[in-house]
Design a protein around this motif. Sequence first.
Motif, PDB file in Angstrom:
ATOM      1  N   ARG A 183      27.527 -23.609  -9.999  1.00 52.56           N
ATOM      2  CA  ARG A 183      27.056 -22.752 -11.086  1.00 52.56           C
ATOM      3  C   ARG A 183      28.211 -21.864 -11.545  1.00 52.56           C
ATOM      4  O   ARG A 183      28.058 -21.039 -12.426  1.00 52.56           O
ATOM      5  CB  ARG A 183      25.866 -21.896 -10.635  1.00 52.56           C
ATOM      6  CG  ARG A 183      26.266 -20.912  -9.582  1.00 52.56           C
ATOM      7  CD  ARG A 183      25.323 -19.747  -9.462  1.00 52.56           C
ATOM      8  NE  ARG A 183      25.984 -18.764  -8.610  1.00 52.56           N
ATOM      9  CZ  ARG A 183      25.429 -17.655  -8.197  1.00 52.56           C
ATOM     10  NH1 ARG A 183      24.204 -17.359  -8.551  1.00 52.56           N
ATOM     11  NH2 ARG A 183      26.088 -16.823  -7.427  1.00 52.56           N
ATOM     12  N   ARG A 188      32.223 -25.726 -13.491  1.00 57.30           N
ATOM     13  CA  ARG A 188      32.277 -26.103 -14.897  1.00 57.30           C
ATOM     14  C   ARG A 188      33.522 -26.955 -15.158  1.00 57.30           C
ATOM     15  O   ARG A 188      33.454 -27.974 -15.836  1.00 57.30           O
ATOM     16  CB  ARG A 188      32.336 -24.815 -15.725  1.00 57.30           C
ATOM     17  CG  ARG A 188      32.219 -25.010 -17.196  1.00 57.30           C
ATOM     18  CD  ARG A 188      31.831 -23.712 -17.845  1.00 57.30           C
ATOM     19  NE  ARG A 188      32.853 -22.684 -17.681  1.00 57.30           N
ATOM     20  CZ  ARG A 188      32.604 -21.376 -17.560  1.00 57.30           C
ATOM     21  NH1 ARG A 188      31.369 -20.941 -17.578  1.00 57.30           N
ATOM     22  NH2 ARG A 188      33.578 -20.514 -17.414  1.00 57.30           N
ATOM     23  N   LYS A 191      32.958 -30.405 -13.712  1.00 57.72           N
ATOM     24  CA  LYS A 191      32.099 -31.246 -14.553  1.00 57.72           C
ATOM     25  C   LYS A 191      32.851 -31.728 -15.783  1.00 57.72           C
ATOM     26  O   LYS A 191      32.647 -32.856 -16.245  1.00 57.72           O
ATOM     27  CB  LYS A 191      30.853 -30.474 -14.988  1.00 57.72           C
ATOM     28  CG  LYS A 191      29.812 -30.393 -13.902  1.00 57.72           C
ATOM     29  CD  LYS A 191      28.553 -29.717 -14.472  1.00 57.72           C
ATOM     30  CE  LYS A 191      27.723 -29.120 -13.357  1.00 57.72           C
ATOM     31  NZ  LYS A 191      26.809 -28.081 -13.854  1.00 57.72           N
ATOM     32  N   GLY A 192      33.697 -30.862 -16.323  1.00 54.70           N
ATOM     33  CA  GLY A 192      34.520 -31.272 -17.461  1.00 54.70           C
ATOM     34  C   GLY A 192      35.430 -32.430 -17.088  1.00 54.70           C
ATOM     35  O   GLY A 192      35.597 -33.382 -17.855  1.00 54.70           O
ATOM     36  N   ARG A 194      34.917 -34.659 -14.831  1.00 50.65           N
ATOM     37  CA  ARG A 194      34.123 -35.880 -14.698  1.00 50.65           C
ATOM     38  C   ARG A 194      34.030 -36.600 -16.039  1.00 50.65           C
ATOM     39  O   ARG A 194      34.006 -37.819 -16.115  1.00 50.65           O
ATOM     40  CB  ARG A 194      32.715 -35.516 -14.197  1.00 50.65           C
ATOM     41  CG  ARG A 194      31.782 -36.702 -14.062  1.00 50.65           C
ATOM     42  CD  ARG A 194      30.414 -36.256 -13.613  1.00 50.65           C
ATOM     43  NE  ARG A 194      29.753 -35.442 -14.640  1.00 50.65           N
ATOM     44  CZ  ARG A 194      28.591 -34.844 -14.476  1.00 50.65           C
ATOM     45  NH1 ARG A 194      27.959 -34.937 -13.332  1.00 50.65           N
ATOM     46  NH2 ARG A 194      28.053 -34.131 -15.445  1.00 50.65           N
ATOM     47  N   GLU A 195      34.019 -35.817 -17.114  1.00 51.49           N
ATOM     48  CA  GLU A 195      33.838 -36.439 -18.411  1.00 51.49           C
ATOM     49  C   GLU A 195      35.114 -36.849 -19.095  1.00 51.49           C
ATOM     50  O   GLU A 195      35.220 -37.933 -19.650  1.00 51.49           O
ATOM     51  CB  GLU A 195      33.108 -35.459 -19.322  1.00 51.49           C
ATOM     52  CG  GLU A 195      31.665 -35.513 -19.077  1.00 51.49           C
ATOM     53  CD  GLU A 195      30.984 -34.886 -20.238  1.00 51.49           C
ATOM     54  OE1 GLU A 195      31.094 -35.425 -21.345  1.00 51.49           O
ATOM     55  OE2 GLU A 195      30.371 -33.838 -20.019  1.00 51.49           O
ATOM     56  N   ASP A 196      36.077 -35.941 -19.121  1.00 48.49           N
ATOM     57  CA  ASP A 196      37.308 -36.267 -19.817  1.00 48.49           C
ATOM     58  C   ASP A 196      38.443 -35.398 -19.281  1.00 48.49           C
ATOM     59  O   ASP A 196      38.550 -34.230 -19.636  1.00 48.49           O
ATOM     60  CB  ASP A 196      37.134 -36.029 -21.328  1.00 48.49           C
ATOM     61  CG  ASP A 196      38.285 -36.639 -22.111  1.00 48.49           C
ATOM     62  OD1 ASP A 196      39.417 -36.653 -21.597  1.00 48.49           O
ATOM     63  OD2 ASP A 196      38.050 -37.094 -23.245  1.00 48.49           O
ATOM     64  N   ASN A 321      19.014 -35.192 -14.281  1.00 50.22           N
ATOM     65  CA  ASN A 321      18.785 -34.793 -15.659  1.00 50.22           C
ATOM     66  C   ASN A 321      19.088 -35.965 -16.589  1.00 50.22           C
ATOM     67  O   ASN A 321      20.223 -36.370 -16.753  1.00 50.22           O
ATOM     68  CB  ASN A 321      19.703 -33.604 -15.964  1.00 50.22           C
ATOM     69  CG  ASN A 321      19.520 -33.093 -17.375  1.00 50.22           C
ATOM     70  OD1 ASN A 321      19.013 -33.794 -18.252  1.00 50.22           O
ATOM     71  ND2 ASN A 321      19.938 -31.858 -17.598  1.00 50.22           N
ATOM     72  N   LYS A 323      18.952 -36.240 -19.800  1.00 47.44           N
ATOM     73  CA  LYS A 323      19.725 -35.912 -20.995  1.00 47.44           C
ATOM     74  C   LYS A 323      21.215 -35.920 -20.715  1.00 47.44           C
ATOM     75  O   LYS A 323      22.007 -36.461 -21.460  1.00 47.44           O
ATOM     76  CB  LYS A 323      19.329 -34.519 -21.486  1.00 47.44           C
ATOM     77  CG  LYS A 323      18.443 -34.527 -22.700  1.00 47.44           C
ATOM     78  CD  LYS A 323      18.377 -33.113 -23.204  1.00 47.44           C
ATOM     79  CE  LYS A 323      17.638 -32.995 -24.501  1.00 47.44           C
ATOM     80  NZ  LYS A 323      17.283 -31.594 -24.714  1.00 47.44           N
ATOM     81  N   GLU A 324      21.560 -35.268 -19.572  1.00 43.59           N
ATOM     82  CA  GLU A 324      22.959 -35.157 -19.213  1.00 43.59           C
ATOM     83  C   GLU A 324      23.545 -36.557 -19.069  1.00 43.59           C
ATOM     84  O   GLU A 324      24.663 -36.827 -19.480  1.00 43.59           O
ATOM     85  CB  GLU A 324      23.073 -34.392 -17.898  1.00 43.59           C
ATOM     86  CG  GLU A 324      24.483 -33.941 -17.602  1.00 43.59           C
ATOM     87  CD  GLU A 324      24.526 -32.987 -16.425  1.00 43.59           C
ATOM     88  OE1 GLU A 324      23.859 -31.941 -16.501  1.00 43.59           O
ATOM     89  OE2 GLU A 324      25.224 -33.284 -15.455  1.00 43.59           O
ATOM     90  N   PHE A 327      24.051 -38.369 -22.506  1.00 42.66           N
ATOM     91  CA  PHE A 327      25.170 -37.885 -23.309  1.00 42.66           C
ATOM     92  C   PHE A 327      26.496 -38.072 -22.595  1.00 42.66           C
ATOM     93  O   PHE A 327      27.541 -37.865 -23.156  1.00 42.66           O
ATOM     94  CB  PHE A 327      25.002 -36.410 -23.664  1.00 42.66           C
ATOM     95  CG  PHE A 327      24.007 -36.192 -24.747  1.00 42.66           C
ATOM     96  CD1 PHE A 327      24.141 -36.881 -25.946  1.00 42.66           C
ATOM     97  CD2 PHE A 327      22.948 -35.338 -24.579  1.00 42.66           C
ATOM     98  CE1 PHE A 327      23.223 -36.694 -26.959  1.00 42.66           C
ATOM     99  CE2 PHE A 327      22.021 -35.152 -25.583  1.00 42.66           C
ATOM    100  CZ  PHE A 327      22.158 -35.828 -26.771  1.00 42.66           C
ATOM    101  N   GLY A 328      26.413 -38.441 -21.318  1.00 41.46           N
ATOM    102  CA  GLY A 328      27.643 -38.603 -20.546  1.00 41.46           C
ATOM    103  C   GLY A 328      28.512 -39.698 -21.121  1.00 41.46           C
ATOM    104  O   GLY A 328      28.059 -40.547 -21.878  1.00 41.46           O
TER     105      GLY A 328
END
Lengths: 329, 329
Positions: A183, A188, A191-192, A194-196, A321, A323-324, A327-328
């Motif tokens: 949290r 954060r 998690k960023g 993980r995406e790019d 989730n 949604k997550e 959009f991943g």
Amino acid sequence: MNFLYTLFQDGGAAIISSTTAAFALAAIGLNVHFGYTGLVNIGQAGFMLLGAYGFAIVVEQGGGILLGVLAGLAAAAVFALILGIPTLRLRGDYLAIVTIAAAEIIRIVGGDQSLAPLTGGVAGIPNAKYSDQFIALSPFPKAGLFTFGPWTYPYSAGNSWWLSLVGWALALLAALVVFLLFRSPWGRAIKGIREDEDAVRSLGKNVFAYKMQSLVLGGVIGALGGIVFVLGASVQPDALGRTTTFLLYTVLLLGGAATVLGPILGSFLYFIFVVWLQDVVAQFVPSTVMNSSQIPQFTYILVGAGLMLLVIFRPQGILGNKKELSFGA
Amino acid sequence: MPETTDWSSETYDFDRAALRAKLRDVPQEPGSAKPQPILTVDNVVRRFGGMTAVEVEHLEVQRGAITALIGPNGAGKTTFFNLITGFDRPSSAKSRFGGGQGPFATWRFQGESLGATSAFRVARTGMVRTFQLTKALSAMTVMDNMLLGAKDQPGEHMLAALARPLWRKREAEIREKATDLLARFKLDTKAKDYAGSLSGGQRKLLEMARALMSDPAMIMLDEPMAGVNPALTQSLLGHIQDLRDQGTSVLFVEHDMHMVRHISDWVVVMAEGRIVAEGPPEHVMQHQAVVDAYLGSHHDQDLGDDSVLDEDFAAAVADEDAERAEEKA
Ligand SMILES: Nc1ncnc2c1ncn2[C@@H]1O[C@H](COP(=O)(O)OP(=O)(O)OP(=O)(O)O)[C@@H](O)[C@H]1O
Ligand SMILES: [Mg+2]
């Protein structure tokens, strides 16, 4: 009615079991890697095994329980560094290849006869050689059984209430750490990543350091799981092999990756499923069709099929989730 | 460049007219020296196989100016951005093990040499870039994307992350800043949505807003207006000018000549990897080298001709031109 009671009793036993706690811990570690950071670690069993060896060997050699735990965790941390330094700068697939190979190396070296004085070779290290001090720490009577409802276990020795208590306390502690971390701004950034990764890099974050921290953290939690696991069993290299890693993925995906309680819930459900399956087969399937020694294999087949269905129909797991995920990247 | 250059705001040309006056005396030729270069690039070469994508011998970017980098498709603009922001390494980079032959690539940003700096460190020195193909972090909310862009958040360190009181205050500050920026970019109503649910143009805006979270000394925008609607483009142009006026140098790649003409103080033209012309926007389009570079689609018209522009936008540009004339009068 009697059968339902059996299901209740066995299901409860699966939840109490320290093995369930050990798998929950290792899955929490894997969740840090795979769920949150996107690191595909296919060698989580190797981290467990290192934790187990580090702990058992140091305790057996007279190092004391605290030093033993530290040794197990440190071994996993060093292992993570060694795996991470060459691979974390490369594309994700390389980490996957290296972790599965490295975990196999640990397992094979652990089982090697030339190291038998230390590791016990294939036979491993029997529980009695390292569990005395753990039992000595127990605040409960050292001998005797305790019964709670339909469940009766020793107070302190072997597969005891004491061990279950410690295992689950550690699992909850690990979940708390994961909750606090993810949290936070640190989570954060993870998690960023993980995406790019490049996007996060362009914002001035040291992506390599973050990935390394995640690899070490998840590995250390995995090693803790390994220690809890062998306190309820013995140290045996073949008990923590590739199959274990795949079971951990099942546990994680079942409960929900990238959720705090997913690994714990997944571990509950997985072990309840396994005992219930055995109960059902024992109750309704004639032994001419399937005997008790075939049940474990049958369980694995169902688990494999279940994992496929899960990924197809509920990829976010039970707590995840949707949604997550959609959009991943 | 002397090490003693003053990078404080006192030497910054907050007055745009003064800056433009200074730039008028700069020779209009590739690689010309600027009065106060914030970025100085030498011998940056990038080859892909036999093909030379970038070959920049010398380039200086004026501090406090809006500099446009233009050129036909495939000219090497994006590759050049990647090189100087650390996302790619020049073929002419000095080898870590010595050897090779010069001239080696070097570049300095605010007096700091960046030749062998990783991308995240480049961003930390205050040179933040956006990407031509947007890199919004889709499975994170728009707000989280923004917060990730901030700097000096102690909670991004793993241990500090565990204790919320250590980072709560800073979090509140950056959240407020993010809210402000989102409002300016017309994304405030989307703050809680996943970035993956944004349209292509909105993602461009988000990326630009996110890059601004760290108050960069120079922002490098790779086609910031591609896919953004004309009305919003208009307000964004104003915003980019505000940025400059408040102390941020801007280097941007853009194909829309009217936008280039409208806001830039200086234009650098690339073709086939080289810088072929430099000059103020009013003059640079008429250079023979520029006309040659674009030859084909545009050679029959003035590249800055308003007739290619859609009507609304032309009107807006005309209005502003008139305003400026008035101000001067
Ligand atoms: N990774 C790569 N591998 C091989 N060639 C590449 C690579 N990246 C770019 N190039 C080549 O380098 C040249 C310059 O590409 P670049 O993307 O920098 O152009 P650009 O000026 O940004 O063009 P555009 O205006 O279309 O975005 C192109 O010819 C491209 O094909
Ligand atoms: Mg480009």
